[in-house]
Scaffold this motif. Structure first.
Motif, PDB file in Angstrom:
ATOM      1  N   ILE A  90       0.991  -0.937   0.043  1.00  0.00           N
ATOM      2  CA  ILE A  90      -0.062   0.031   0.024  1.00  0.00           C
ATOM      3  C   ILE A  90       0.943   1.340  -0.067  1.00  0.00           C
ATOM      4  O   ILE A  90       1.673   1.436   0.780  1.00  0.00           O
ATOM      5  CB  ILE A  90      -0.942   0.019   1.225  1.00  0.00           C
ATOM      6  CG1 ILE A  90      -1.797  -1.191   1.165  1.00  0.00           C
ATOM      7  CG2 ILE A  90      -1.817   1.402   1.456  1.00  0.00           C
ATOM      8  CD1 ILE A  90      -2.677  -1.373   0.119  1.00  0.00           C
ATOM      9  N   ASP A  91       0.593   2.128  -0.755  1.00  0.00           N
ATOM     10  CA  ASP A  91       1.472   3.317  -1.084  1.00  0.00           C
ATOM     11  C   ASP A  91       0.919   4.382  -0.067  1.00  0.00           C
ATOM     12  O   ASP A  91       0.175   5.155  -0.211  1.00  0.00           O
ATOM     13  CB  ASP A  91       1.408   4.004  -2.525  1.00  0.00           C
ATOM     14  CG  ASP A  91       2.409   5.085  -2.683  1.00  0.00           C
ATOM     15  OD1 ASP A  91       2.897   5.629  -1.636  1.00  0.00           O
ATOM     16  OD2 ASP A  91       2.373   5.619  -3.826  1.00  0.00           O
ATOM     17  N   THR A  92       1.611   4.047   1.090  1.00  0.00           N
ATOM     18  CA  THR A  92       0.776   5.063   2.210  1.00  0.00           C
ATOM     19  C   THR A  92       1.485   6.378   2.076  1.00  0.00           C
ATOM     20  O   THR A  92       0.877   7.307   3.034  1.00  0.00           O
ATOM     21  CB  THR A  92       1.424   4.699   3.792  1.00  0.00           C
ATOM     22  OG1 THR A  92       2.846   4.541   3.840  1.00  0.00           O
ATOM     23  CG2 THR A  92       1.048   3.000   3.766  1.00  0.00           C
ATOM     24  N   ASN A  93       2.629   6.830   1.335  1.00  0.00           N
ATOM     25  CA  ASN A  93       2.780   8.200   1.072  1.00  0.00           C
ATOM     26  C   ASN A  93       1.747   8.897   0.262  1.00  0.00           C
ATOM     27  O   ASN A  93       1.786  10.105   0.284  1.00  0.00           O
ATOM     28  CB  ASN A  93       4.127   8.123   0.526  1.00  0.00           C
ATOM     29  CG  ASN A  93       5.262   7.798   1.346  1.00  0.00           C
ATOM     30  OD1 ASN A  93       5.462   8.067   2.484  1.00  0.00           O
ATOM     31  ND2 ASN A  93       6.364   6.926   0.638  1.00  0.00           N
ATOM     32  N   HIS A  94       0.958   8.251  -0.446  1.00  0.00           N
ATOM     33  CA  HIS A  94       0.088   8.645  -1.225  1.00  0.00           C
ATOM     34  C   HIS A  94      -1.435   8.618  -0.677  1.00  0.00           C
ATOM     35  O   HIS A  94      -2.160   9.650  -0.615  1.00  0.00           O
ATOM     36  CB  HIS A  94      -0.196   8.080  -2.920  1.00  0.00           C
ATOM     37  CG  HIS A  94      -1.068   8.708  -3.537  1.00  0.00           C
ATOM     38  ND1 HIS A  94      -0.946   9.877  -4.058  1.00  0.00           N
ATOM     39  CD2 HIS A  94      -2.198   7.766  -4.200  1.00  0.00           C
ATOM     40  CE1 HIS A  94      -2.310  10.027  -4.817  1.00  0.00           C
ATOM     41  NE2 HIS A  94      -2.919   8.773  -5.008  1.00  0.00           N
ATOM     42  N   LEU A  95      -1.673   7.561  -0.007  1.00  0.00           N
ATOM     43  CA  LEU A  95      -2.723   7.265   0.633  1.00  0.00           C
ATOM     44  C   LEU A  95      -2.553   7.951   2.087  1.00  0.00           C
ATOM     45  O   LEU A  95      -2.359   7.092   3.101  1.00  0.00           O
ATOM     46  CB  LEU A  95      -3.213   5.667   0.684  1.00  0.00           C
ATOM     47  CG  LEU A  95      -3.631   5.454  -0.874  1.00  0.00           C
ATOM     48  CD1 LEU A  95      -3.151   3.917  -0.898  1.00  0.00           C
ATOM     49  CD2 LEU A  95      -5.067   5.653  -1.019  1.00  0.00           C
ATOM     50  N   VAL A  96      -2.978   9.165   2.218  1.00  0.00           N
ATOM     51  CA  VAL A  96      -2.730   9.762   3.676  1.00  0.00           C
ATOM     52  C   VAL A  96      -4.120  10.501   3.902  1.00  0.00           C
ATOM     53  O   VAL A  96      -4.901  10.723   2.962  1.00  0.00           O
ATOM     54  CB  VAL A  96      -1.827  10.680   3.121  1.00  0.00           C
ATOM     55  CG1 VAL A  96      -0.339  10.081   3.149  1.00  0.00           C
ATOM     56  CG2 VAL A  96      -2.001  11.791   2.339  1.00  0.00           C
ATOM     57  N   PRO A  97      -4.239  10.659   5.306  1.00  0.00           N
ATOM     58  CA  PRO A  97      -5.342  11.524   5.342  1.00  0.00           C
ATOM     59  C   PRO A  97      -5.410  13.205   4.991  1.00  0.00           C
ATOM     60  O   PRO A  97      -4.320  13.472   4.816  1.00  0.00           O
ATOM     61  CB  PRO A  97      -5.372  11.558   7.084  1.00  0.00           C
ATOM     62  CG  PRO A  97      -4.058  11.047   7.367  1.00  0.00           C
ATOM     63  CD  PRO A  97      -3.502  10.129   6.391  1.00  0.00           C
ATOM     64  N   GLN A 105      -6.709   6.603   7.165  1.00  0.00           N
ATOM     65  CA  GLN A 105      -7.051   6.980   8.419  1.00  0.00           C
ATOM     66  C   GLN A 105      -8.648   6.840   8.584  1.00  0.00           C
ATOM     67  O   GLN A 105      -9.220   7.352   9.615  1.00  0.00           O
ATOM     68  CB  GLN A 105      -6.492   8.125   8.956  1.00  0.00           C
ATOM     69  CG  GLN A 105      -6.060   8.062  10.305  1.00  0.00           C
ATOM     70  CD  GLN A 105      -5.175   9.226  10.922  1.00  0.00           C
ATOM     71  OE1 GLN A 105      -4.213   9.084  10.551  1.00  0.00           O
ATOM     72  NE2 GLN A 105      -5.640  10.221  11.687  1.00  0.00           N
ATOM     73  N   ALA A 106      -9.249   6.070   7.740  1.00  0.00           N
ATOM     74  CA  ALA A 106     -10.634   5.929   7.844  1.00  0.00           C
ATOM     75  C   ALA A 106     -11.341   5.271   8.959  1.00  0.00           C
ATOM     76  O   ALA A 106     -10.360   4.160   9.453  1.00  0.00           O
ATOM     77  CB  ALA A 106     -11.222   5.556   6.507  1.00  0.00           C
ATOM     78  N   ALA A 107     -12.136   5.501   9.674  1.00  0.00           N
ATOM     79  CA  ALA A 107     -12.947   4.692  10.883  1.00  0.00           C
ATOM     80  C   ALA A 107     -13.674   3.677   9.988  1.00  0.00           C
ATOM     81  O   ALA A 107     -14.600   4.057   9.335  1.00  0.00           O
ATOM     82  CB  ALA A 107     -13.753   5.574  11.769  1.00  0.00           C
ATOM     83  N   ILE A 108     -13.244   2.150  10.285  1.00  0.00           N
ATOM     84  CA  ILE A 108     -13.910   1.064   9.288  1.00  0.00           C
ATOM     85  C   ILE A 108     -14.789   0.538  10.234  1.00  0.00           C
ATOM     86  O   ILE A 108     -14.468  -0.016  11.412  1.00  0.00           O
ATOM     87  CB  ILE A 108     -13.020   0.338   8.840  1.00  0.00           C
ATOM     88  CG1 ILE A 108     -12.081   1.192   7.851  1.00  0.00           C
ATOM     89  CG2 ILE A 108     -13.466  -0.971   8.139  1.00  0.00           C
ATOM     90  CD1 ILE A 108     -10.712   0.523   7.284  1.00  0.00           C
ATOM     91  N   VAL A 109     -16.087  -0.110   9.758  1.00  0.00           N
ATOM     92  CA  VAL A 109     -16.934  -1.230  10.491  1.00  0.00           C
ATOM     93  C   VAL A 109     -16.871  -2.269   9.485  1.00  0.00           C
ATOM     94  O   VAL A 109     -17.482  -1.920   7.983  1.00  0.00           O
ATOM     95  CB  VAL A 109     -18.267  -0.628  10.544  1.00  0.00           C
ATOM     96  CG1 VAL A 109     -19.186  -1.662  11.178  1.00  0.00           C
ATOM     97  CG2 VAL A 109     -18.281   0.579  11.489  1.00  0.00           C
ATOM     98  N   ALA A 110     -16.821  -3.189   9.555  1.00  0.00           N
ATOM     99  CA  ALA A 110     -16.334  -4.450   8.691  1.00  0.00           C
ATOM    100  C   ALA A 110     -16.971  -5.770   9.326  1.00  0.00           C
ATOM    101  O   ALA A 110     -17.147  -5.837  10.480  1.00  0.00           O
ATOM    102  CB  ALA A 110     -14.881  -4.715   8.642  1.00  0.00           C
ATOM    103  N   GLY A 111     -17.366  -6.800   8.335  1.00  0.00           N
ATOM    104  CA  GLY A 111     -17.873  -7.895   8.862  1.00  0.00           C
ATOM    105  C   GLY A 111     -16.807  -8.917   9.220  1.00  0.00           C
ATOM    106  O   GLY A 111     -15.582  -8.883   8.456  1.00  0.00           O
TER     107      GLY A 111
END
Length: 419
Positions: A190-197, A331-337
């Motif tokens: 995952i490109d965490t440098n691009h996928l940022v809050p 940094q999304a708040a996630i609700v998941a199965g």
């Protein structure tokens, strides 16, 4: 080093690895069905080939899947033979064998080291294809036999592979025990440098309105809207969710086709089937807050995740979507199965919230609770991003491990023709 990539939709899972190897000075070539003309992509010579043979009629339905894979394998074999005649002999072949293409490449280049991408071994039973009681396979008592035969492609590739790679422990764990010592669990990255809050993120919707971080946005993402990714569970939760959150806007991303699982009745789509099921219980003003975006460009997809106040992710026990990790990275708040692949990365009340996959009321409860609790959203979101940075970051974790895997493959003794 000469490296040959095989992927019907190249670059696919090799979009970072192939350019990195080319940048190291290795001669990288890719055979693919994706393009019509030869080209060079980020230092990789991309060579197209096509399929001429059509599937025969009158075939037993249990072996139709294998027949399509042999047809593809034959076409790739012919393309590989042409490449060999041109003087190309790879030291390493790296391929996604899920569509069959790599089946006969050991016969073309007996001494090449072959590394395969092991995406999934098909299993029947309640934890796999029998997971959802509502959408049971229609094959009757013979269905487990058909599923077993789907693995003919996997089984024929076992002696071909010198090493293998799987992106998650769940996916690696579907393969038989005798495969395990060949499989390294390394995510695509995952490109965490691009996928940022991004507090200033915004997204323009098809109706011309714009949503930002100040809006109450709930997001749901599939490649295609279908039961395998929990679309039916989410849609059935919508009437209550919209009623309890009168200011919420629900953004749904996904196409109308089928990526996995059974197809809808002829002439229908899963998307419309479940819209029709719930629409009568949703007043028009509330329904106007639901936005189906279809498939969107990647930059818009990132913005969508960045404006999301709560992101919902659902999947059968199956291949984990990149989108869940991408949501975690921003940094999304996630609700998941709470299915096995999800639980590999999400822990309840640590970096997300988990509910029973089939419990729509619990899903609504958790979404509403997070929408009311900004500190909890912030805490879970930060923990989610930290987990991705520490375990799935492209540049510091995954790509170095992939490159090390290539080096280990190269250091192995030259391959041989397997009987």
């Amino acid at each position: 080093m000469k490296i040959l990539f095989i992927h019907q939709n190249f670059p696919g899972q090799y979009k970072h690895l192939a350019p990195a190897l080319a940048a190291r000075g290795h001669q990288c070539v890719a055979l693919t069905l994706r393009v019509k003309e030869a080209s060079t992509w980020q230092g990789v010579r991309v060579i197209p080939y096509g399929i001429k043979r059509k599937q025969g009629s009158g075939m037993h339905p249990w072996v139709q899947d294998f027949d399509t894979k042999v047809i593809r394998a034959e076409a790739c074999f012919a393309a590989a033979m042409r490449l060999r005649e041109q003087g190309f002999t790879p030291d390493i072949i790296v391929g996604h064998h899920g569509w069959g293409e790599t089946m006969f490449l050991r016969d073309v280049w007996p001494t090449a080291r072959i590394g395969l991408y092991c995406e999934l071994y098909h299993l029947s039973g309640p934890d796999h294809t029998g997971f959802d009681p509502e959408f049971q396979p229609k094959g009757g008592p013979g269905e487990p036999l058909r599923i077993r035969l789907k693995n003919l492609n996997n089984l024929l590739h076992f002696p071909v592979a010198d090493l293998a790679i799987s992106p998650t422990q769940f996916q690696a764990g579907t393969f038989p025990e005798e495969w395990r010592n060949k499989i390294s669990v390394i995510h695509d990255g995952i490109d965490t440098n691009h996928l940022v809050p991004n507090e200033n993120a915004s997204l323009t919707l098809p109706d011309g309105s714009t949503v930002t971080r100040s809006d109450e946005v709930i997001t749901f993402v599939n490649r295609n809207l279908e039961p395998y990714r929990g679309y039916h569970i989410f849609m059935r939760a919508l009437p209550r969710l919209l009623k309890e959150r009168p200011n919420a806007k629900v953004l749904i991303v996904g196409g109308d086709e089928v990526s996995y699982g059974s197809r809808p009745p002829k002439g229908q789509t899963w998307k419309q089937i479940f819209i029709d099921e719930v629409r009568g219980r949703i007043p028009t003003p509330a329904w106007e807050r639901v936005h189906f975006l279809g498939r969107i460009p990647y930059d818009q997809f990132v913005s969508l995740l960045q404006v999301s106040r709560v992101h919902v992710y659902l999947t059968y026990p199956f291949v984990l979507s990149w989108s869940m990790f991408e949501a975690m990275s921003v940094q999304a708040a996630i609700v998941a199965g709470a299915t096995a692949p999800v639980q590999e990365a999400l822990e309840h009340d640590v970096n997300g919230r988990l509910v029973d996959f089939f419990d729509g009321d619990a899903l609504v409860d958790q979404v509403c609770d997070l929408l009311e609790d900004a500190p909890a959203r912030e805490s879970l979101g930060k923990a989610a991003r930290e987990h991705i940075v520490q375990n799935y970051d492209l540049q510091t974790i995954c790509l170095p491990r992939q490159l090390d895997w290539i080096d280990r493959l190269h250091e192995m003794a030259p391959g041989r023709v397997h009987d």
